[in-house]
Design a protein around this motif. Structure first.
Motif, short mmCIF file in Angstrom:
data_model
loop_
_atom_site.label_atom_id
_atom_site.label_comp_id
_atom_site.label_asym_id
_atom_site.label_seq_id
_atom_site.Cartn_x
_atom_site.Cartn_y
_atom_site.Cartn_z
N LEU A 31 77.13 108.08 40.25
CA LEU A 31 76.54 108.99 41.23
C LEU A 31 77.62 109.78 41.97
CD1 LEU A 31 73.79 106.78 42.90
CD2 LEU A 31 73.47 108.54 41.17
N HIS A 32 77.32 111.05 42.18
CA HIS A 32 78.14 111.91 43.03
C HIS A 32 77.26 112.41 44.16
CE1 HIS A 32 81.23 113.30 39.73
NE2 HIS A 32 81.23 111.98 39.92
N PHE A 33 77.77 112.38 45.38
CA PHE A 33 77.08 112.95 46.52
C PHE A 33 77.83 114.20 46.93
CE2 PHE A 33 76.13 108.36 46.85
CZ PHE A 33 74.76 108.44 46.64
N ILE A 34 77.10 115.30 47.01
CA ILE A 34 77.69 116.61 47.24
C ILE A 34 77.08 117.23 48.50
CG2 ILE A 34 78.16 118.88 46.23
CD1 ILE A 34 79.07 116.54 44.41
N GLN A 35 77.92 117.81 49.31
CA GLN A 35 77.48 118.58 50.48
C GLN A 35 77.70 120.05 50.16
OE1 GLN A 35 78.77 117.26 54.47
NE2 GLN A 35 79.81 119.23 54.54
N VAL A 36 76.69 120.88 50.40
CA VAL A 36 76.79 122.30 50.11
C VAL A 36 76.44 123.09 51.37
CG1 VAL A 36 76.04 124.22 48.65
CG2 VAL A 36 76.09 121.90 47.70
N HIS A 37 77.34 123.95 51.77
CA HIS A 37 77.08 124.88 52.88
C HIS A 37 76.86 126.26 52.27
CE1 HIS A 37 79.36 122.25 56.00
NE2 HIS A 37 78.18 121.77 55.69
N VAL A 38 75.73 126.85 52.59
CA VAL A 38 75.41 128.20 52.12
C VAL A 38 75.57 129.13 53.31
CG1 VAL A 38 73.64 129.65 51.08
CG2 VAL A 38 73.83 127.24 50.40
N TYR A 39 76.32 130.21 53.13
CA TYR A 39 76.63 131.10 54.24
C TYR A 39 76.71 132.55 53.76
CZ TYR A 39 81.31 130.29 52.30
OH TYR A 39 82.38 130.17 51.44
N ASP A 40 76.68 133.47 54.73
CA ASP A 40 76.75 134.89 54.39
C ASP A 40 78.19 135.41 54.44
OD1 ASP A 40 77.36 135.33 57.09
OD2 ASP A 40 75.40 136.19 57.58
N GLU A 41 78.35 136.72 54.29
CA GLU A 41 79.68 137.33 54.26
C GLU A 41 80.43 137.19 55.58
OE1 GLU A 41 79.01 141.15 51.49
OE2 GLU A 41 77.39 140.70 52.92
N LYS A 42 79.70 137.01 56.68
CA LYS A 42 80.33 136.84 57.99
C LYS A 42 80.54 135.37 58.34
CE LYS A 42 78.39 141.11 59.77
NZ LYS A 42 77.45 141.71 60.72
N LYS A 43 80.31 134.50 57.35
CA LYS A 43 80.45 133.04 57.50
C LYS A 43 79.38 132.43 58.39
CE LYS A 43 84.91 132.66 55.72
NZ LYS A 43 84.93 132.44 54.34
N ASN A 44 78.26 133.15 58.59
CA ASN A 44 77.11 132.58 59.30
C ASN A 44 76.41 131.61 58.36
OD1 ASN A 44 77.27 134.22 61.70
ND2 ASN A 44 76.51 135.92 60.45
N ILE A 45 76.16 130.42 58.84
CA ILE A 45 75.50 129.41 58.00
C ILE A 45 74.04 129.82 57.77
CG2 ILE A 45 74.77 127.82 59.84
CD1 ILE A 45 76.38 126.72 56.55
N ILE A 46 73.62 129.73 56.53
CA ILE A 46 72.24 130.03 56.15
C ILE A 46 71.50 128.71 55.91
CG2 ILE A 46 70.73 131.21 54.50
CD1 ILE A 46 72.52 133.10 56.23
N SER A 47 72.13 127.80 55.17
CA SER A 47 71.51 126.51 54.84
C SER A 47 72.56 125.42 54.71
CB SER A 47 70.74 126.59 53.52
OG SER A 47 69.70 127.51 53.59
N PHE A 48 72.17 124.21 55.10
CA PHE A 48 72.94 123.00 54.83
C PHE A 48 72.19 122.25 53.74
CE2 PHE A 48 73.74 123.73 59.37
CZ PHE A 48 75.12 123.68 59.40
N CYS A 49 72.88 121.87 52.68
CA CYS A 49 72.22 121.18 51.57
C CYS A 49 72.98 119.90 51.23
CB CYS A 49 72.16 122.07 50.34
SG CYS A 49 71.37 123.66 50.61
N LYS A 50 72.22 118.96 50.68
CA LYS A 50 72.79 117.70 50.19
C LYS A 50 72.23 117.49 48.80
CE LYS A 50 71.00 113.90 51.18
NZ LYS A 50 70.40 112.64 51.34
N LEU A 51 73.11 117.14 47.87
CA LEU A 51 72.73 116.98 46.47
C LEU A 51 73.25 115.64 45.95
CD1 LEU A 51 71.74 118.24 43.71
CD2 LEU A 51 74.02 119.26 43.54
N THR A 52 72.43 114.95 45.21
CA THR A 52 72.84 113.74 44.51
C THR A 52 72.79 114.03 43.01
OG1 THR A 52 71.89 112.35 46.24
CG2 THR A 52 72.40 111.28 44.14
N ASN A 53 73.91 113.82 42.34
CA ASN A 53 74.00 114.00 40.89
C ASN A 53 74.17 112.65 40.21
OD1 ASN A 53 73.92 116.85 40.94
ND2 ASN A 53 76.11 116.95 41.35
N VAL A 54 73.50 112.50 39.08
CA VAL A 54 73.73 111.32 38.25
C VAL A 54 74.54 111.78 37.04
CG1 VAL A 54 71.55 111.53 36.93
CG2 VAL A 54 72.66 109.29 37.15
N ILE A 55 75.52 110.94 36.67
CA ILE A 55 76.37 111.21 35.52
C ILE A 55 75.92 110.30 34.39
CG2 ILE A 55 78.75 111.33 34.68
CD1 ILE A 55 78.03 113.02 37.33
#
Length: 146
Positions: free
Chosen positions: A117-141
């Motif tokens: 398992l991998h746990f991933i944090q993803v920050h989605v943001y615009d060109e001005k670095k304003n946060i749009i979304s905070f995401c968390k993802l779990t991947n299975v290998i």
């Protein structure tokens, strides 16, 4: 090291042909030397709007899962494992800001890298670095038998 990083980014961008990642115009643009952070970008256009003229949350999730799964792929490939697949098995997002135009960026960081398992944090943001979304993802290998 720069050549290795660029080669990995090129490989990720080449793998997307004939996929949803290509349809969404997602491009992988930056990879850290430790291979623990990957950044991708995606243009915002009317094709990925919800009915009220804003970016659809599902499009944000596609970007987040694409960059999050790809960082796992890069890490497993770097460990010289052959015949494997990476699957996202859980994703969650908090959408904190709406957006109508511009470029969306997603920065994925591995915060746990196990054998399965991998746990991933993803920050989605615009060109001005304003946060749009905070995401968390779990991947299975999944290591495939030869």
């Amino acid at each position: 090291m720069r050549k290795k990083i660029q080669k990995l980014l090129n490989e990720l961008n080449d793998l997307q042909k004939n996929t949803l990642i290509n349809k969404m115009q997602i491009q992988f643009i930056s990879l850290s030397p430790k291979l623990d952070t990957l950044i991708a970008k995606m243009p915002i256009n009317h094709d990925i709007f919800q009915p009220f003229g804003y970016l659809h949350g599902g499009a944000t999730m596609i970007l987040a899962e694409s960059v999050g799964s790809s960082i796992s792929f890069i890490n497993i490939k770097n460990e010289k494992k052959d015949n494997f697949n990476v699957f996202g098995i859980e994703i969650s997002a908090n959408h904190v800001r709406s957006i109508k135009k511009g470029i969306l960026f997603a920065k994925a960081q591995i915060f746990h890298k196990g054998n399965t398992l991998h746990f991933i944090q993803v920050h989605v943001y615009d060109e001005k670095k304003n946060i749009i979304s905070f995401c968390k993802l779990t991947n299975v290998i999944i290591i495939l038998k030869k």
